[in-house]
Scaffold this active site. Structure first.
Site, mmCIF file in Angstrom:
data_model
loop_
_atom_site.group_PDB
_atom_site.id
_atom_site.type_symbol
_atom_site.label_atom_id
_atom_site.label_comp_id
_atom_site.label_asym_id
_atom_site.label_seq_id
_atom_site.Cartn_x
_atom_site.Cartn_y
_atom_site.Cartn_z
ATOM 1 N N HIS A 178 19.771 -15.510 -2.611
ATOM 2 C CA HIS A 178 20.329 -16.546 -2.376
ATOM 3 C C HIS A 178 20.740 -16.784 -0.755
ATOM 4 O O HIS A 178 20.991 -17.823 -0.121
ATOM 5 C CB HIS A 178 21.895 -16.999 -2.554
ATOM 6 N N SER A 299 6.691 -27.833 22.049
ATOM 7 C CA SER A 299 7.007 -29.311 22.138
ATOM 8 C C SER A 299 6.091 -30.437 23.590
ATOM 9 O O SER A 299 6.414 -29.899 24.350
ATOM 10 C CB SER A 299 8.298 -29.196 22.196
ATOM 11 N N LYS A 305 10.542 -25.013 23.549
ATOM 12 C CA LYS A 305 10.420 -24.981 22.069
ATOM 13 C C LYS A 305 9.328 -24.088 22.395
ATOM 14 O O LYS A 305 8.523 -23.800 22.904
ATOM 15 C CB LYS A 305 10.139 -26.274 21.416
ATOM 16 N N GLU A 312 3.884 -22.613 9.786
ATOM 17 C CA GLU A 312 4.268 -24.147 9.005
ATOM 18 C C GLU A 312 3.237 -24.588 8.559
ATOM 19 O O GLU A 312 3.797 -24.803 7.223
ATOM 20 C CB GLU A 312 5.523 -25.005 9.676
#
Ligand code: ARG
Length: 478
Positions: A178, A299, A305, A312
């Protein structure tokens, strides 16, 4: 729509009637041709189509269905066409998608080129064959080849996971359920879980090969042929394990193709989940893993970043492959026996699923070795995830598990309210909950002890993990 002069390289094959034209008074409307042509997609099957034709040709010659002289001519011309494709010089006007080309599909394009080259003799190749069994054959040849590529790519990724497990044998992290910290596990244990998932994918693709590896050629359009062909010889020539006997079945079904894409979809699910773990691990919150620069991006606005774009995209691309599977199932579901032109729509999803899976596997295999883990990240962390061990401790001293579970719950609550780890609570406080607690408690209240205490087969105990590593290394040795 039509530009008969523009770009025309040779008058031989532009704007010529289709090979099936004689029964028609009018040619196909250019818009209809552009709409129905699959050449832009199925041109990828040129090699399979030519190999299939060569095997069919040898059989026709052996069975004396076409004269040896013509067979030789056809064979030579097909060889030339093969070289043209390989060199990228197959007449480009025959494969453009501007509504002006002459061929409906790769089969027609090649046959027309053949006839352009050697005239009437070329027209003998299609004896005892239909495009219906021809495309079914090409697809199976493609599936077989690409399945072998997928199997190799799966093995490569398994090895990448195993190597990481080997160089990080002691790194521990919280195991989650979970997405809540559940129990400590070894990183190597989790990586071996991935290896094992990929192994079932490997098994599924291997199993599917059994069904792929049968030749449909010789089914004709649907009913077989009145020529005395030798279907088994063609199958043998193309290294199939036999034929699909029933001629209607051979041209009507695409189940192996769907099975292959379903396997792609399932493997993408696995990759997507691995990607998700990697993305979480490399966040600042987790701070557990860092993906190499070559597989991350910056970024355009936030200089700090480092984004896990490649992971992804692997996660994102699983969506395309599910789409491919649904597209195929939907195309097939309402079709009457046997071949229907709808089935031409099977190739785009097939190629897309295979390309996406192979790219994802390969990029993951290249990326994963660049991942650096922070071995100390979870060492001094909260030990609430030892609650199960604490309950097991009480059980080992005679308390029924249910009761122990409730009691430890209360201890955790007390620690939370006092802002303490379990190991920071004094023994006297433990003993207020149960007199079964004694000094031996301190032996179990650290994360590594929990690992070592695991006894069951396949657990995360260092001993079991070492065993698993050894077994997988042996199993995956080339
Ligand atoms: N391009 C067609 C396909 O992929 C080949 C078979 C065509 N057969 C036909 N009867 N029109 O399905």
């Amino acid at each position: 729509m039509e530009h008969p002069k523009k770009n025309r390289r040779s008058s031989a094959s532009s704007n010529r009637p289709n090979l099936w034209q004689s029964r028609f008074r009018k040619g196909l409307d250019p818009l209809a041709l552009r709409f129905s042509s699959s050449l832009g997609v199925d041109r990828r099957l040129w090699l399979e189509d030519i190999e299939g034709s060569l095997a069919h040709l040898r059989m026709l010659a052996r069975c004396r269905i076409i004269p040896p002289r013509d067979a030789r001519k056809i064979s030579r011309a097909l060889g030339e066409i093969k070289s043209e494709f390989a060199a990228g010089s197959f007449p480009p006007h025959a494969i453009s998608r501007d509504g002006r080309f002459s061929a409906e599909d790769i089969h027609m394009a090649i046959e027309r080129r053949l006839i352009d080259k050697i005239g009437d003799a070329g027209g003998r190749l299609h004896t005892a064959r239909s495009r219906n069994d021809q495309i079914a054959l090409d697809e199976r040849l493609y599936l077989r080849r690409i399945t072998h590529d997928v199997l190799a790519a799966l093995r490569k990724l398994q090895s990448a996971f195993l190597s990481k497990a080997e160089v990080n044998p002691d790194v521990l992290l919280p195991g989650y359920t979970h997405l809540q910290r559940a129990q400590p596990v070894l990183l190597a244990h989790q990586l071996i879980a991935y290896v094992s998932m990929l192994d079932r994918d490997h098994e599924r693709f291997t199993d599917c090969l059994k069904r792929i590896n049968r030749s449909p050629l010789g089914a004709g359009a649907l009913a077989g042929t009145s020529f005395e062909i030798d279907r088994t010889m063609v199958a043998r020539e193309l290294k199939f394990k036999g034929i699909i006997t029933n001629s209607m079945d051979a041209v009507a079904d695409r189940d192996v193709l769907i099975e292959f894409v379903a396997n792609c979809a399932l493997t993408m699910t696995h990759l997507s989940r691995f990607a998700e773990d990697l993305i979480l691990w490399s966040s600042e919150e987790w701070g557990f893993a860092e993906i190499g620069d070559a597989f991350t991006t910056g970024s355009s606005i936030m200089p700090q970043k480092k984004n896990p774009d490649i992971a992804e995209l692997v996660r994102g691309k699983s969506g395309r492959v599910y789409g491919d599977l649904i597209a195929l199932l939907t195309v097939m579901k309402g079709l009457p026996m046997t071949y229907n032109r709808d089935m031409q729509e099977d190739k785009e999803p097939l190629f897309d699923a295979a390309d996406t899976l192979l790219d994802s596997l390969n990029v993951f295999s290249a990326m994963f070795p660049t991942v650096k883990f922070n071995p100390a990240r979870f060492e001094g962390e909260s030990d609430y995830l030892l609650a199960t061990e604490l309950a097991d401790y009480l059980v080992s001293k005679g308390m029924p598990f249910r009761k122990a579970h409730a009691l430890v719950g209360k201890i955790v609550l007390e620690c939370m309210s006092k802002n303490l780890f379990l190991r920071e609570l004094p023994l006297s406080a433990f003993r207020r909950h149960s007199v079964l607690f004694d000094k031996s408690l301190w032996r179990i209240l650290h994360l590594r002890a929990s690992l070592a205490m695991k006894k069951s087969a396949g657990s995360t105990s260092p001993k079991e993990v070492k065993k698993a590593l050894r077994r997988w290394k042996k199993q995956l040795r080339p």
